[in-house]
Design a protein around this motif. Structure first.
Motif, mmCIF file in Angstrom:
data_model
loop_
_atom_site.group_PDB
_atom_site.id
_atom_site.type_symbol
_atom_site.label_atom_id
_atom_site.label_comp_id
_atom_site.label_asym_id
_atom_site.label_seq_id
_atom_site.Cartn_x
_atom_site.Cartn_y
_atom_site.Cartn_z
ATOM 1 N N ALA A 187 -1.593 2.271 8.000
ATOM 2 C CA ALA A 187 -1.350 3.046 6.782
ATOM 3 C C ALA A 187 -2.527 2.927 5.819
ATOM 4 C CB ALA A 187 -0.077 2.547 6.104
ATOM 5 N N GLN A 188 -2.856 4.038 5.174
ATOM 6 C CA GLN A 188 -3.987 4.096 4.255
ATOM 7 C C GLN A 188 -3.588 4.511 2.840
ATOM 8 O OE1 GLN A 188 -7.411 3.503 5.021
ATOM 9 N NE2 GLN A 188 -6.497 2.555 6.812
ATOM 10 N N MET A 189 -2.446 5.167 2.702
ATOM 11 C CA MET A 189 -1.994 5.638 1.397
ATOM 12 C C MET A 189 -0.512 5.970 1.477
ATOM 13 S SD MET A 189 -3.228 9.627 1.126
ATOM 14 C CE MET A 189 -2.264 9.797 -0.384
ATOM 15 N N ASN A 190 0.080 6.360 0.364
ATOM 16 C CA ASN A 190 1.484 6.745 0.346
ATOM 17 C C ASN A 190 1.766 7.870 1.341
ATOM 18 O OD1 ASN A 190 4.204 6.914 -0.865
ATOM 19 N ND2 ASN A 190 3.499 8.922 -1.576
ATOM 20 N N GLU A 191 2.854 7.728 2.091
ATOM 21 C CA GLU A 191 3.252 8.775 3.024
ATOM 22 C C GLU A 191 3.919 9.910 2.255
ATOM 23 O OE1 GLU A 191 5.062 7.948 7.035
ATOM 24 O OE2 GLU A 191 6.801 8.847 6.042
ATOM 25 N N GLY A 192 3.361 11.109 2.400
ATOM 26 C CA GLY A 192 3.903 12.247 1.687
ATOM 27 C C GLY A 192 3.036 13.463 1.883
ATOM 28 N N VAL A 193 3.156 14.402 0.993
ATOM 29 C CA VAL A 193 2.421 15.659 1.084
ATOM 30 C C VAL A 193 0.920 15.421 1.071
ATOM 31 C CG1 VAL A 193 1.933 17.841 -0.087
ATOM 32 C CG2 VAL A 193 4.288 16.999 0.047
ATOM 33 N N VAL A 194 0.453 14.551 0.174
ATOM 34 C CA VAL A 194 -0.988 14.332 0.041
ATOM 35 C C VAL A 194 -1.555 13.668 1.289
ATOM 36 C CG1 VAL A 194 -2.807 13.270 -1.347
ATOM 37 C CG2 VAL A 194 -0.788 14.203 -2.468
ATOM 38 N N SER A 195 -0.877 12.684 1.834
ATOM 39 C CA SER A 195 -1.376 12.021 3.041
ATOM 40 C C SER A 195 -1.445 12.997 4.208
ATOM 41 C CB SER A 195 -0.493 10.823 3.401
ATOM 42 O OG SER A 195 0.806 11.226 3.800
ATOM 43 N N ALA A 196 -0.474 13.890 4.294
ATOM 44 C CA ALA A 196 -0.488 14.891 5.365
ATOM 45 C C ALA A 196 -1.669 15.837 5.212
ATOM 46 C CB ALA A 196 0.821 15.669 5.364
ATOM 47 N N GLU A 197 -1.929 16.256 3.976
ATOM 48 C CA GLU A 197 -3.047 17.166 3.742
ATOM 49 C C GLU A 197 -4.390 16.502 3.988
ATOM 50 O OE1 GLU A 197 -2.726 18.821 -0.143
ATOM 51 O OE2 GLU A 197 -0.818 19.837 0.254
ATOM 52 N N LEU A 198 -4.501 15.217 3.665
ATOM 53 C CA LEU A 198 -5.776 14.512 3.815
ATOM 54 C C LEU A 198 -5.968 13.926 5.206
ATOM 55 C CD1 LEU A 198 -5.969 12.585 0.404
ATOM 56 C CD2 LEU A 198 -6.936 14.819 0.988
ATOM 57 N N GLY A 199 -4.913 13.872 5.977
ATOM 58 C CA GLY A 199 -5.017 13.312 7.320
ATOM 59 C C GLY A 199 -5.157 11.799 7.329
ATOM 60 N N LEU A 200 -4.615 11.139 6.304
ATOM 61 C CA LEU A 200 -4.661 9.689 6.221
ATOM 62 C C LEU A 200 -3.302 9.103 6.615
ATOM 63 C CD1 LEU A 200 -6.598 9.189 2.858
ATOM 64 C CD2 LEU A 200 -7.467 8.827 5.171
ATOM 65 N N GLY A 201 -3.344 7.952 7.279
ATOM 66 C CA GLY A 201 -2.113 7.312 7.713
ATOM 67 C C GLY A 201 -1.178 7.030 6.559
ATOM 68 N N GLY A 202 0.088 7.404 6.701
ATOM 69 C CA GLY A 202 1.044 7.307 5.609
ATOM 70 C C GLY A 202 1.773 5.979 5.554
ATOM 71 N N TRP A 203 2.043 5.540 4.338
ATOM 72 C CA TRP A 203 2.752 4.286 4.040
ATOM 73 C C TRP A 203 4.100 4.675 3.445
ATOM 74 C CZ3 TRP A 203 -0.348 -0.499 2.888
ATOM 75 C CH2 TRP A 203 0.417 -1.543 2.414
ATOM 76 N N PRO A 204 5.169 4.684 4.225
ATOM 77 C CA PRO A 204 6.440 5.213 3.735
ATOM 78 C C PRO A 204 7.112 4.305 2.718
ATOM 79 C CG PRO A 204 6.727 4.264 5.912
ATOM 80 C CD PRO A 204 5.252 4.212 5.622
ATOM 81 N N ALA A 205 7.820 4.906 1.794
ATOM 82 C CA ALA A 205 8.548 4.139 0.780
ATOM 83 C C ALA A 205 9.560 3.196 1.421
ATOM 84 C CB ALA A 205 9.246 5.103 -0.180
ATOM 85 N N VAL A 206 10.142 3.607 2.544
ATOM 86 C CA VAL A 206 11.171 2.796 3.178
ATOM 87 C C VAL A 206 10.619 1.460 3.664
ATOM 88 C CG1 VAL A 206 10.859 3.759 5.514
ATOM 89 C CG2 VAL A 206 13.117 2.888 4.796
ATOM 90 N N ALA A 207 9.318 1.371 3.878
ATOM 91 C CA ALA A 207 8.728 0.098 4.301
ATOM 92 C C ALA A 207 8.854 -0.952 3.206
ATOM 93 C CB ALA A 207 7.254 0.299 4.666
ATOM 94 N N GLU A 208 8.849 -0.526 1.970
ATOM 95 C CA GLU A 208 9.076 -1.430 0.836
ATOM 96 C C GLU A 208 10.568 -1.630 0.593
ATOM 97 O OE1 GLU A 208 6.669 -1.006 -2.814
ATOM 98 O OE2 GLU A 208 8.556 -0.600 -3.879
ATOM 99 N N GLU A 209 11.290 -0.546 0.582
ATOM 100 C CA GLU A 209 12.697 -0.576 0.186
ATOM 101 C C GLU A 209 13.564 -1.365 1.163
ATOM 102 O OE1 GLU A 209 11.883 3.807 -1.746
ATOM 103 O OE2 GLU A 209 13.179 3.626 0.018
ATOM 104 N N SER A 210 13.260 -1.283 2.451
ATOM 105 C CA SER A 210 14.073 -1.987 3.443
ATOM 106 C C SER A 210 13.946 -3.499 3.299
ATOM 107 C CB SER A 210 13.676 -1.550 4.855
ATOM 108 O OG SER A 210 12.306 -1.830 5.112
ATOM 109 N N VAL A 211 12.765 -3.979 2.976
ATOM 110 C CA VAL A 211 12.566 -5.420 2.795
ATOM 111 C C VAL A 211 13.268 -5.897 1.524
ATOM 112 C CG1 VAL A 211 10.843 -7.223 2.385
ATOM 113 C CG2 VAL A 211 10.408 -5.450 4.093
ATOM 114 N N ILE A 212 13.175 -5.115 0.446
ATOM 115 C CA ILE A 212 13.851 -5.496 -0.793
ATOM 116 C C ILE A 212 15.363 -5.561 -0.579
ATOM 117 C CG2 ILE A 212 14.345 -4.796 -3.167
ATOM 118 C CD1 ILE A 212 11.560 -3.534 -3.247
#
Length: 428
Positions: A187-212
């Motif tokens: 992952a390189q940045m937040n997973e979402g519209v911007v990551s899809a447009e830039l072609g960068l690996g997405g960091w999903p919110a659920v990766a934080e939320e599931s641990v919390i």
């Protein structure tokens, strides 16, 4: 001169008062105090706060003195109005033994610019496999009460449970870097519209939320304290809010940059915006501000993460994650929370001094501005407006996302036990 009279400051943003410092202590608070034998600071229009406390600072020493040292980091802290910082454990060697935390504690004492409370690692070498010497670090001269593998997540539920059980015996707290590693590989940045447009690996919110979600349930089961580092998503806010409604002993922090910046900044491919956790969406930013205002998020913590020039001045994928923040934190909070009407200055004092000192049990810090209390104080000019120039930073590193941005407010004076560490905006 041991006596200092601060004349006409708005204490916690309230009525203008005089504050007399005598030695290491606040001697009197009132109006019309005598200035006999005292150095006078005319502070009309300025805000007097208790010294700020940062529960999440990376000072890098030992091991990465090319990016920061305890001395330069505490100078940066004083410049930002801080009188105490908690130093994260991801040093080289890792602060996972009594010997290393005592070294950091001693370096903080020698620096003289602010108090340094080491944070101990939860696991040996931050490897997540075996509990570190939690009891020995607590019983050491450093008196460690906060433990964290920050930079890495304690992703093993059994290890996390054992850590919570262990620190419960002496009232400690585990500060979790909530990042499910399998969900953030590459992952390189937040997973979402911007990551899809830039072609960068997405960091999903659920990766934080599931641990919390897992950790608040573990804390409830054990009856122990858990603290959530750098909370960054709207979903995380809702989980913490739910946990608090159940009476679970959870606290949470937000960074200044997550209160202001969004993943839209990454369109520039400027690695100064690469941070862990990543910058999120405008919706997340607004949710974080509201949660800080209503108390769901307890504190602001900088996650001051200095890096040398070569680790940031490179292509995005190779760049280190992190931003410096000690010298700009209060200005960002003023812009995002005070000038928007979400917090008043008394609430800023709570989120940036009283509450972090309480969570970390920082002795002598986060105390009321009243007679008999330690003179750990910060004087702020809220009317000041200035453009951020990292060349003037006290930190050894310059990786700020605010270069060239105008921010409000300026720390004019910082006092550590009555001794001025900052005078007229400059280090003493």
């Amino acid at each position: 001169m041991s006596k200092i009279l601060i004349r006409g400051a708005k204490v916690l943003g309230g009525e203008a008062q005089d504050v007399l410092i005598d030695g290491a202590t606040v001697a009197a608070v009132g109006t019309g105090l005598s200035d006999e034998g005292a150095r006078v600071i005319e502070a009309q229009g300025q805000i007097l706060l208790p010294g700020l406390v940062d529960l999440h600072t990376h000072l890098r020493e030992p091991g990465r003195e090319d990016s920061e040292t305890v001395l330069t980091g505490t100078r940066a802290a004083a410049s930002g109005g801080y009188t105490a910082v908690f130093a994260m454990a991801n040093t080289f060697p890792v602060a996972d033994t009594a010997g290393v935390v005592e070294q950091v504690y001693r370096l903080g004492k020698e620096s003289g610019y602010c108090d340094v409370q080491p944070i101990g690692a939860v696991t040996v070498g931050l490897e997540g496999k075996k509990l570190a010497e939690l009891g020995a670090m607590h019983d050491s001269a450093a008196g460690v009460t906060v433990f964290s593998d920050d930079g890495k997540c304690v992703d093993d539920a059994v290890i996390m449970r054992r850590a919570l059980e262990y620190v419960k015996a002496f009232g400690g707290v585990v500060a979790q870097h909530a990042q499910e590693p399998r969900l953030t590989e590459g992952a390189q940045m937040n997973e979402g519209v911007v990551s899809a447009e830039l072609g960068l690996g997405g960091w999903p919110a659920v990766a934080e939320e599931s641990v919390i979600a897992r950790d608040v349930l573990l804390a409830e089961h054990v009856g122990s304290r858990v603290h959530i580092c750098h909370l960054s998503t709207a979903g995380s806010v809702e989980i913490v809010r739910w946990a608090k409604s159940r009476g679970i002993d959870v606290t949470a922090e937000v960074t200044p940059h997550h209160l202001l910046l969004t993943d839209e900044m990454v369109r520039s491919y400027n690695p100064v915006y690469k941070v862990n956790p990543p910058l999120r969406t405008e919706r997340d930013v607004l949710a974080l501000r509201e949660a800080l205002a209503d108390g769901t998020i307890d504190i602001v913590a900088t996650d001051h993460a200095p890096h040398p020039h070569e680790d940031k001045d490179c292509e995005w994928a190779a760049a280190a994650m992190g931003m410096v923040g000690l010298e700009t934190a209060l200005s960002v909070v003023q812009q995002t929370m005070v000038e928007t009407g979400l917090l008043d200055w008394a609430q800023v004092a709570d989120r940036m001094s009283f509450a972090p000192a309480r969570i970390g049990r920082a002795q002598g810090h986060g105390r009321p501005v009243s007679a008999g209390e330690p003179a750990n104080l910060t004087l702020v000019d809220p009317a000041y407006r200035g453009v951020v120039d990292p060349a003037g930073f006290a930190s050894r590193s310059r990786n700020t996302p605010y270069e060239g941005r105008e921010l409000p407010g300026r720390v004019t004076h910082t006092f550590l036990r009555g001794r001025a560490t900052v005078v007229d905006g400059k280090l003493a």
